[in-house]
Write an enzyme that holds these catalytic residues in place. Structure first.
Site, mmCIF file in Angstrom:
data_model
loop_
_atom_site.group_PDB
_atom_site.id
_atom_site.type_symbol
_atom_site.label_atom_id
_atom_site.label_comp_id
_atom_site.label_asym_id
_atom_site.label_seq_id
_atom_site.Cartn_x
_atom_site.Cartn_y
_atom_site.Cartn_z
ATOM 1 N N ALA A 57 0.799 -1.230 0.000
ATOM 2 C CA ALA A 57 0.000 0.000 0.000
ATOM 3 C C ALA A 57 0.829 1.276 0.000
ATOM 4 O O ALA A 57 0.476 2.254 -0.657
ATOM 5 C CB ALA A 57 -0.937 -0.015 1.209
ATOM 6 N N GLU A 77 11.485 -2.725 -8.791
ATOM 7 C CA GLU A 77 11.480 -1.823 -7.637
ATOM 8 C C GLU A 77 11.876 -0.452 -8.156
ATOM 9 O O GLU A 77 13.009 -0.247 -8.608
ATOM 10 C CB GLU A 77 12.473 -2.303 -6.574
ATOM 11 C CG GLU A 77 12.136 -3.650 -5.943
ATOM 12 C CD GLU A 77 11.107 -3.538 -4.829
ATOM 13 O OE1 GLU A 77 10.722 -2.397 -4.484
ATOM 14 O OE2 GLU A 77 10.703 -4.588 -4.301
ATOM 15 N N TYR A 117 10.921 0.666 -2.866
ATOM 16 C CA TYR A 117 11.892 1.390 -3.647
ATOM 17 C C TYR A 117 13.178 0.577 -3.684
ATOM 18 O O TYR A 117 13.287 -0.415 -2.977
ATOM 19 C CB TYR A 117 12.168 2.780 -3.027
ATOM 20 C CG TYR A 117 12.817 2.735 -1.647
ATOM 21 C CD1 TYR A 117 14.187 2.808 -1.494
ATOM 22 C CD2 TYR A 117 12.049 2.607 -0.491
ATOM 23 C CE1 TYR A 117 14.793 2.757 -0.245
ATOM 24 C CE2 TYR A 117 12.638 2.550 0.758
ATOM 25 C CZ TYR A 117 14.016 2.622 0.885
ATOM 26 O OH TYR A 117 14.601 2.554 2.126
ATOM 27 N N GLU A 134 3.652 2.041 -1.254
ATOM 28 C CA GLU A 134 4.537 2.280 -2.390
ATOM 29 C C GLU A 134 3.801 3.069 -3.470
ATOM 30 O O GLU A 134 3.545 2.583 -4.569
ATOM 31 C CB GLU A 134 5.068 0.934 -2.898
ATOM 32 C CG GLU A 134 5.884 0.206 -1.827
ATOM 33 C CD GLU A 134 6.211 -1.245 -2.176
ATOM 34 O OE1 GLU A 134 5.914 -1.667 -3.316
ATOM 35 O OE2 GLU A 134 6.756 -1.949 -1.311
ATOM 36 N N ARG A 170 3.489 -12.071 0.038
ATOM 37 C CA ARG A 170 4.016 -13.293 0.673
ATOM 38 C C ARG A 170 2.918 -14.348 0.775
ATOM 39 O O ARG A 170 3.087 -15.363 1.411
ATOM 40 C CB ARG A 170 4.517 -12.982 2.097
ATOM 41 C CG ARG A 170 5.628 -11.956 2.186
ATOM 42 C CD ARG A 170 6.951 -12.508 1.683
ATOM 43 N NE ARG A 170 8.030 -11.552 1.894
ATOM 44 C CZ ARG A 170 8.335 -10.552 1.079
ATOM 45 N NH1 ARG A 170 7.612 -10.366 -0.023
ATOM 46 N NH2 ARG A 170 9.339 -9.734 1.330
#
Length: 486
Positions: free
Chosen positions: A229, A440, A367, A231, A307
């Site tokens: 959430a 990323e 990131y 990011e 995950r």
């Protein structure tokens, strides 16, 4: 199916979206149900980068601070093996003790972010000012848009793109969803909204399908974002890619070719409950979903959806009862079982239903500036690792050309640490999608998850350059694409 023209488009649509549309009932319910929660104050919180002298010291820090949720110190992002440094989020109360510990161990460190709340406040203020500007502009232009013909409306939308919240600010889920609907309505011949299911709070999990013909037999590219959430740059970048495809059809021969040859399925946020929560004063750094997790002591919330996929789920936790994936109140909690979340169930069902046509799966995160390749659950490489690495290297070159942003390439085991149950591993290992890759995005720690909105456009541009190069390489693999020349 969806498209339009050059790279200036979204604003009028978004303005209608963010100022005139009421939030969905489910979004409203989320806000109402969480009104009693106290705002989270990050005043005095710091992000500290530690430089362990030895691998043993490094592993000791990782193990201790990833296996507790009560120390006031948490890993800010996945540990990287590239420079052996570790980024920690340290609360104001824990700051002195943590720095004392580092000094005792003679570990060098630097403060990346001195006051986290200041960055949060700046981002919120920036968003508020933008929204007010958009409201004022919409009020001035409302009669013009309501009276114009569809074609005129499209032209106005196009000219307005760089003033819109979608282009220049971090939009919330309602704004993104409404914008997608308005885009699909404006360009029904080339775009269509698709829904794969509902979130825990009942929000529609929506994306947009973009192509330029009605041929449903074409190979497909699937891109998702926002599974974590906090990011925010990931959904914003997905929006940028959508816009680039929509607006580039007429003027850009490359984009026209991409739409001729592929269908594009793009979902800007596959964790809308968590993403909405991160837009409140209580959860800017929220990572997980929002499903309740009962424990003996209290009810915690959320599962790390990345995950939670059913492929080697929790394999790194087999001999470790304090593994982060098992800590129900921790940021990396993998759930009590695989596919415990409606979001991960919906995503896997959709991809499995389209597995024969999806030729590339790309998941956007932040990131660290990385291309991550399978596998995440082990240190071993996939059998076709060299093909994925070659694609990523070409993409990284294209990306770097624009703003000299440097990306590293490798598996999570090479660059970070083993992490099982991720969507990338599942897409390759279960759905059988050869080119399953995670990006990323910016930056490398100066702002972390609080990347300023001014970096949305350059991040979008360079990521789009990378994606185009990836698809160019994808087309060269005729064995995978057409089962010929194998």
């Amino acid at each position: 199916m969806l498209v339009c023209r050059s790279c200036v488009h979204l604003s009028a649509v978004l303005l209608l979206t963010c100022c005139w549309s009421e939030p969905t009932s489910s979004s409203q319910a989320i806000r109402e149900s969480e009104e009693d929660l106290e705002p989270v104050d990050y005043s005095g919180y710091q992000v500290i980068r530690v430089h362990p002298g030895t691998q043993q010291e490094r592993l000791s820090l990782i193990r201790y601070y990833s296996e507790t949720t009560d120390a006031g110190v948490t890993l800010w992002t996945e540990p990287s093996k590239l420079d052996h440094s570790l980024d920690f989020l340290v609360s104001k109360k824990a700051r002195r003790a943590f720095q004392l510990l580092l000094s005792r161990r003679r570990l060098s460190f630097e403060v990346l972010i001195n006051d986290l709340q200041r960055l949060v406040d700046e981002q919120r203020e920036e968003s508020y000012k933008c929204r007010r500007r958009e409201e004022e502009r919409i009020a001035r232009n409302r009669p013009r848009f309501s009276q114009s013909r569809p074609g005129d409306r499209a032209e106005s939308i196009e000219r307005d793109f760089y003033n819109s919240k979608i282009a220049n600010q971090y939009a919330n889920y309602t704004e993104i969803s409404n914008w997608l609907k308005l885009v699909a309505r404006a360009y029904p011949d080339t775009s269509k909204i698709f829904e794969i299911g509902r979130s825990y709070y009942g929000q529609p999990l929506t994306g947009i399908r973009i192509t330029n013909s009605r041929n449903r037999r074409k190979p497909a590219v699937f891109i998702d974002a926002g599974i974590h959430a906090r990011e925010w740059i990931a959904p914003a970048t997905a929006n940028y890619i959508i816009n680039a495809l929509i607006t580039g059809r007429h003027d850009d021969l490359v984009i026209r070719g991409l739409l001729e040859e592929f269908e594009w399925y793009i979902m800007p946020s596959i964790n809308p409950d968590g993403y909405d929560y991160s837009h409140t004063t209580r959860g800017r750094l929220w990572r997980k979903t929002r499903s309740p997790i009962p424990t003996e002591q209290r009810t915690c919330f959320g599962v790390d959806a990345n995950r939670n996929f059913d492929f080697h789920w929790q394999s790194e936790c087999e001999f470790n009862p304090r593994c982060p994936g098992r800590l129900a109140c921790g940021d990396a909690f993998a759930g009590f079982r695989p596919l415990s979340e409606p979001e991960t169930i919906a995503l896997t069902n959709f991809i499995l239903a389209n597995r024969n046509r999806i030729k590339m799966y790309l998941s956007l995160h932040s990131y660290s500036q990385l291309f991550l390749l399978p596998w995440g659950y082990t240190t071993e490489h996939s059998s076709d690792y060299d093909d994925l690495k070659n694609m990523s290297e070409k993409a990284a070159i294209a990306l770097t050309r624009l703003y000299d942003t440097n990306y590293s390439i490798g598996t999570p085991g090479d660059i970070l640490y083993k992490a099982s149950g991720g969507s990338m591993d599942w897409a390759k290992g279960v759905a059988g999608i050869k080119y399953a890759i995670t990006m990323e995005l910016r930056d490398t720690g100066s702002y972390g998850f609080l990347l300023p909105a001014q970096q949305i456009e350059p991040t979008g541009k360079e990521t789009w350059a990378a994606v185009k190069e990836m698809v160019k390489e994808l087309k060269k693999d005729t064995c995978w694409m057409t089962r010929t020349n194998c």
